[in-house]
Design an enzyme around this catalytic site. Structure first.
Site, mmCIF file in Angstrom:
data_model
loop_
_atom_site.group_PDB
_atom_site.id
_atom_site.type_symbol
_atom_site.label_atom_id
_atom_site.label_comp_id
_atom_site.label_asym_id
_atom_site.label_seq_id
_atom_site.Cartn_x
_atom_site.Cartn_y
_atom_site.Cartn_z
ATOM 1 N N LEU A 84 -98.514 -6.809 45.594
ATOM 2 C CA LEU A 84 -99.200 -8.014 46.064
ATOM 3 C C LEU A 84 -98.308 -8.829 47.005
ATOM 4 O O LEU A 84 -98.812 -9.651 47.765
ATOM 5 C CB LEU A 84 -99.648 -8.869 44.877
ATOM 6 N N HIS A 115 -92.020 -0.857 38.275
ATOM 7 C CA HIS A 115 -92.203 -1.639 39.507
ATOM 8 C C HIS A 115 -92.016 -3.142 39.221
ATOM 9 O O HIS A 115 -91.308 -3.832 39.946
ATOM 10 C CB HIS A 115 -93.609 -1.356 40.058
ATOM 11 N N HIS A 132 -88.901 -6.170 40.197
ATOM 12 C CA HIS A 132 -89.045 -7.508 40.793
ATOM 13 C C HIS A 132 -88.081 -8.496 40.155
ATOM 14 O O HIS A 132 -87.585 -9.411 40.818
ATOM 15 C CB HIS A 132 -90.474 -8.040 40.583
HETATM 16 NI NI NI Z 1 -94.911 -5.707 43.243
#
Ligand code: NI
Length: 174
Positions: A94, A135, A139
């Site tokens: 995103l 994933h 972050h």
């Molecule tokens: Ni991401």
């Protein structure tokens, strides 16, 4: 609940490391609720707190398929404690809208985490959820999926993406 603004690459905050959560209070629950709402609204299958500008070790995921019941996972202080096998699946983010690439991950991963009350849990996942867990935890380390591409692919990405952002900016100005 409230929608949060999602930060986009190359926002510098996305490169920063998030801090462990030590207080399991109303503020944490509010942030988790907001992130869940923001993820479903986007729509996306995962979101990490730094993507909404909060450098806290908190991720939310729902990798259930279209015809499956919701499988919402809210994980505080998550860490991958075991991984096995190789997976090479196409990922998007995103925070990097409009770009997808294959990234090498564990095919099966076990995550240790806390819920918003502070209780400890473990969950072993494969498929899309295993990839999503890795994933989103990336972050929290300030790592985007594009950072895991080969140096050549990464430099192509950077050029193409920054050019695209520039063009979009010009359209906005027009
Ligand atoms: Ni991401």
């Amino acid at each position: 609940m409230a929608l949060r603004r999602i930060l986009h690459y190359p926002e510098p905050l996305l490169k920063q490391k998030s801090l462990p959560v030590t207080e399991f209070n109303a503020e944490l629950k509010q942030l988790a609720d907001d992130m869940v709402e923001t993820m479903y609204d986007a729509p996306g299958v995962g979101l990490a707190a730094p993507q909404v500008g909060e450098l806290k070790r908190l991720i939310v995921l729902d990798c259930s398929g279209k015809d499956e019941p919701d499988d919402l996972l809210v994980a505080v202080n998550p860490e991958v404690i075991a991984g096995e096998g190789d997976s090479l699946e196409e990922e998007g983010c995103l925070s990097v809208p409009g770009y997808w690439a294959c990234v090498k991950r564990y095919a099966k991963a076990t995550m240790r985490y806390q819920d918003v009350e502070g209780n400890h849990h473990e969950r072993t996942a494969d498929g899309l959820l295993a990839v999503g867990i890795q994933h989103e935890i990336d972050h929290l380390e300030g790592v985007l999926f594009v950072d895991r591409l080969s140096p050549l692919k990464r430099s192509i990405f950077k050029k193409k993406y920054l050019k695209m952002l520039k063009e979009q900016g010009q359209e906005d100005d027009a």
